[in-house]
Write a protein that holds these residues in place. Sequence first.
Motif, mmCIF file in Angstrom:
data_model
loop_
_atom_site.group_PDB
_atom_site.id
_atom_site.type_symbol
_atom_site.label_atom_id
_atom_site.label_comp_id
_atom_site.label_asym_id
_atom_site.label_seq_id
_atom_site.Cartn_x
_atom_site.Cartn_y
_atom_site.Cartn_z
ATOM 1 N N ILE A 120 0.860 -1.190 0.000
ATOM 2 C CA ILE A 120 0.000 0.000 0.000
ATOM 3 C C ILE A 120 0.892 1.234 0.000
ATOM 4 O O ILE A 120 1.692 1.439 0.903
ATOM 5 C CB ILE A 120 -1.011 -0.056 1.156
ATOM 6 C CG1 ILE A 120 -2.002 -1.197 0.849
ATOM 7 C CG2 ILE A 120 -1.761 1.269 1.289
ATOM 8 C CD1 ILE A 120 -2.879 -1.607 1.954
ATOM 9 N N THR A 121 0.776 2.011 -1.060
ATOM 10 C CA THR A 121 1.693 3.135 -1.275
ATOM 11 C C THR A 121 1.059 4.474 -0.941
ATOM 12 O O THR A 121 1.741 5.488 -0.931
ATOM 13 C CB THR A 121 2.160 3.163 -2.733
ATOM 14 O OG1 THR A 121 0.999 3.170 -3.573
ATOM 15 C CG2 THR A 121 3.011 1.963 -3.069
ATOM 16 N N GLY A 122 -0.235 4.482 -0.698
ATOM 17 C CA GLY A 122 -0.904 5.727 -0.344
ATOM 18 C C GLY A 122 -2.215 5.413 0.334
ATOM 19 O O GLY A 122 -2.884 4.451 -0.038
ATOM 20 N N HIS A 123 -2.571 6.196 1.353
ATOM 21 C CA HIS A 123 -3.866 6.001 2.001
ATOM 22 C C HIS A 123 -4.252 7.259 2.752
ATOM 23 O O HIS A 123 -3.415 8.113 3.026
ATOM 24 C CB HIS A 123 -3.844 4.788 2.934
ATOM 25 C CG HIS A 123 -3.024 4.987 4.183
ATOM 26 N ND1 HIS A 123 -1.651 5.082 4.151
ATOM 27 C CD2 HIS A 123 -3.380 5.116 5.471
ATOM 28 C CE1 HIS A 123 -1.210 5.261 5.385
ATOM 29 N NE2 HIS A 123 -2.233 5.283 6.207
ATOM 30 N N LYS A 124 -5.532 7.354 3.061
ATOM 31 C CA LYS A 124 -6.036 8.481 3.856
ATOM 32 C C LYS A 124 -5.721 8.160 5.313
ATOM 33 O O LYS A 124 -6.291 7.237 5.872
ATOM 34 C CB LYS A 124 -7.550 8.607 3.634
ATOM 35 C CG LYS A 124 -8.185 9.772 4.332
ATOM 36 C CD LYS A 124 -8.307 10.946 3.398
ATOM 37 C CE LYS A 124 -8.955 12.135 4.073
ATOM 38 N NZ LYS A 124 -8.991 13.276 3.160
ATOM 39 N N ARG A 125 -4.788 8.922 5.889
ATOM 40 C CA ARG A 125 -4.384 8.623 7.263
ATOM 41 C C ARG A 125 -5.519 8.887 8.246
ATOM 42 O O ARG A 125 -5.748 8.111 9.163
ATOM 43 C CB ARG A 125 -3.173 9.455 7.647
ATOM 44 C CG ARG A 125 -1.918 8.878 7.087
ATOM 45 C CD ARG A 125 -0.761 9.841 7.209
ATOM 46 N NE ARG A 125 0.163 9.615 6.114
ATOM 47 C CZ ARG A 125 1.030 8.624 6.070
ATOM 48 N NH1 ARG A 125 1.104 7.774 7.063
ATOM 49 N NH2 ARG A 125 1.820 8.454 5.035
ATOM 50 N N SER A 126 -6.207 10.030 8.046
ATOM 51 C CA SER A 126 -7.337 10.329 8.933
ATOM 52 C C SER A 126 -8.298 11.273 8.236
ATOM 53 O O SER A 126 -7.905 12.021 7.344
ATOM 54 C CB SER A 126 -6.840 10.951 10.239
ATOM 55 O OG SER A 126 -6.272 12.210 9.979
ATOM 56 N N ASP A 127 -9.556 11.175 8.662
ATOM 57 C CA ASP A 127 -10.573 12.069 8.126
ATOM 58 C C ASP A 127 -11.353 12.628 9.314
ATOM 59 O O ASP A 127 -11.711 11.875 10.221
ATOM 60 C CB ASP A 127 -11.495 11.287 7.168
ATOM 61 C CG ASP A 127 -12.178 12.203 6.158
ATOM 62 O OD1 ASP A 127 -11.863 13.405 6.143
ATOM 63 O OD2 ASP A 127 -13.012 11.699 5.375
ATOM 64 N N ASN A 128 -11.553 13.927 9.329
ATOM 65 C CA ASN A 128 -12.292 14.579 10.415
ATOM 66 C C ASN A 128 -13.554 15.184 9.824
ATOM 67 O O ASN A 128 -13.474 16.046 8.961
ATOM 68 C CB ASN A 128 -11.450 15.694 11.045
ATOM 69 C CG ASN A 128 -10.134 15.173 11.577
ATOM 70 O OD1 ASN A 128 -10.092 14.200 12.321
ATOM 71 N ND2 ASN A 128 -9.052 15.790 11.157
ATOM 72 N N TYR A 138 -9.491 6.009 1.624
ATOM 73 C CA TYR A 138 -9.030 5.279 0.444
ATOM 74 C C TYR A 138 -7.655 4.673 0.687
ATOM 75 O O TYR A 138 -6.932 5.097 1.588
ATOM 76 C CB TYR A 138 -8.977 6.192 -0.794
ATOM 77 C CG TYR A 138 -7.933 7.285 -0.673
ATOM 78 C CD1 TYR A 138 -8.282 8.540 -0.220
ATOM 79 C CD2 TYR A 138 -6.597 7.039 -0.986
ATOM 80 C CE1 TYR A 138 -7.334 9.533 -0.085
ATOM 81 C CE2 TYR A 138 -5.637 8.028 -0.851
ATOM 82 C CZ TYR A 138 -6.017 9.275 -0.399
ATOM 83 O OH TYR A 138 -5.064 10.247 -0.246
ATOM 84 N N CYS A 139 -7.303 3.688 -0.135
ATOM 85 C CA CYS A 139 -5.976 3.084 -0.142
ATOM 86 C C CYS A 139 -5.571 2.836 -1.594
ATOM 87 O O CYS A 139 -6.426 2.523 -2.433
ATOM 88 C CB CYS A 139 -5.972 1.754 0.600
ATOM 89 S SG CYS A 139 -6.124 1.913 2.389
ATOM 90 N N VAL A 208 -4.137 1.362 8.127
ATOM 91 C CA VAL A 208 -5.173 1.916 9.013
ATOM 92 C C VAL A 208 -5.538 3.344 8.619
ATOM 93 O O VAL A 208 -4.661 4.149 8.327
ATOM 94 C CB VAL A 208 -4.683 1.894 10.479
ATOM 95 C CG1 VAL A 208 -5.651 2.626 11.384
ATOM 96 C CG2 VAL A 208 -4.479 0.473 10.950
ATOM 97 N N CYS A 209 -6.823 3.647 8.598
ATOM 98 C CA CYS A 209 -7.327 5.002 8.397
ATOM 99 C C CYS A 209 -8.175 5.340 9.628
ATOM 100 O O CYS A 209 -8.991 4.535 10.050
ATOM 101 C CB CYS A 209 -8.218 5.084 7.155
ATOM 102 S SG CYS A 209 -7.475 4.441 5.639
#
Length: 278
Positions: A120-128, A138-139, A208-209
Amino acid sequence: MPCPAMLLVVFSTVSVLHSARAQNEPRINASDHMVLSLESHSNPPIILQCNLTSASSNHKESYWMKNGEEIAGTRFKLKLTEYKLNKPRPDDAGEYMCVYTFEMAPDANATIEVKASPEITGHKRSDNKNEGQSALLYCKSVGYPHPVWTWRKLEGGILMDIENSSGRFFINNKDNYSELQITHLDIGTDPGEYRCNATNIIGTASMVCILRVRSHLAPLWPFLGVLAEIIILVIIIVIYEKRKRPDEVPDDDEPAGPMKTNSTNNHKDKNLRQRTTN
Ligand SMILES: *[C@@H]1O[C@H](CO)[C@@H](O)[C@H](O)[C@H]1NC(C)=O
Ligand SMILES: *[C@@H]1O[C@H](CO)[C@@H](O)[C@H](O)[C@H]1NC(C)=O
Ligand SMILES: *[C@@H]1O[C@H](CO)[C@@H](O)[C@H](O)[C@H]1NC(C)=O
Ligand SMILES: *[C@@H]1O[C@H](CO)[C@@H](O)[C@H](O)[C@H]1NC(C)=O
Ligand SMILES: *[C@@H]1O[C@H](CO)[C@@H](O)[C@H](O)[C@H]1NC(C)=O
Ligand SMILES: *[C@@H]1O[C@H](CO)[C@@H](O)[C@H](O)[C@H]1NC(C)=O
């Protein structure tokens, strides 16, 4: 009823035609499919090879493709053609193809699959987000074949599968990309740890997101804070003023000032007089 001899003639003609076409078809001897195992930092170079071993027509040139797109700078007039991966990386995994073009015949090709475990080379770390809004996690992955994606949520220490379209949860997969959309966010059940999982025949990876959901009063908090401060300030001033008012009446009277200083002066004089009498 057709006689058996006639059937035999028809059958043998077809098979002769078939073998003649097979003989005319170009033959390419290509490298075997392979698996990239990218454990160490310096992976040895990998050479992909195709050899045009027979063709009925003169060949013009050859080139390489990766995932259906031509790789620039690989067109040569060679029967034996190579493509070298100098420092193999996970995103080098994919479907490679050597293509030969001919003067009088259709193109011929051979496929070499270079497989690798998903990474996995990119992902949404956190969303508020605020409750009632929508969140998008996303990943993105590299690796080949493209992974099967799943999403799970940590509930009391256990990862629970998220079902697509179970009301508010929507999973959208595009080969090397997966997104999870959650609509009408619920502040009670939705915040927490979500995990995307990419799995192919070679391996698996997950990431993990974090989703945070604020009360819909949250945007008002700064305003409410200021309002509360003003109200408290006003109350303090009112109480202070009410308590102090009786004492302050003489102070407010300007002429009272000099009288006060006189009284202290008188007091001092008294002391002086007392001292002198002693
Ligand atoms: C195909 O190539 C491999 C090496 O890449 C070689 O060992 C094999 O003999 C070749 N086969 C033919 C039919 O040329
Ligand atoms: C490529 O094919 C040719 C003709 O079949 C053969 O002579 C040659 O040895 C092959 N080369 C390799 C590297 O397999
Ligand atoms: C590769 O060859 C197959 C037939 O063997 C053909 O259907 C396909 O279109 C070819 N692909 C390319 C990119 O030439
Ligand atoms: C994901 O796949 C698409 C095509 O399917 C490609 O254009 C893109 O470069 C890939 N992204 C990564 C990070 O591999
Ligand atoms: C999830 O459902 C939507 C329609 O509600 C659909 O478009 C999408 O392809 C589905 N995704 C998966 C992974 O099944
Ligand atoms: C992803 O899910 C598969 C299937 O449930 C599981 O076997 C695998 O361990 C998971 N991968 C990770 C990295 O958690």
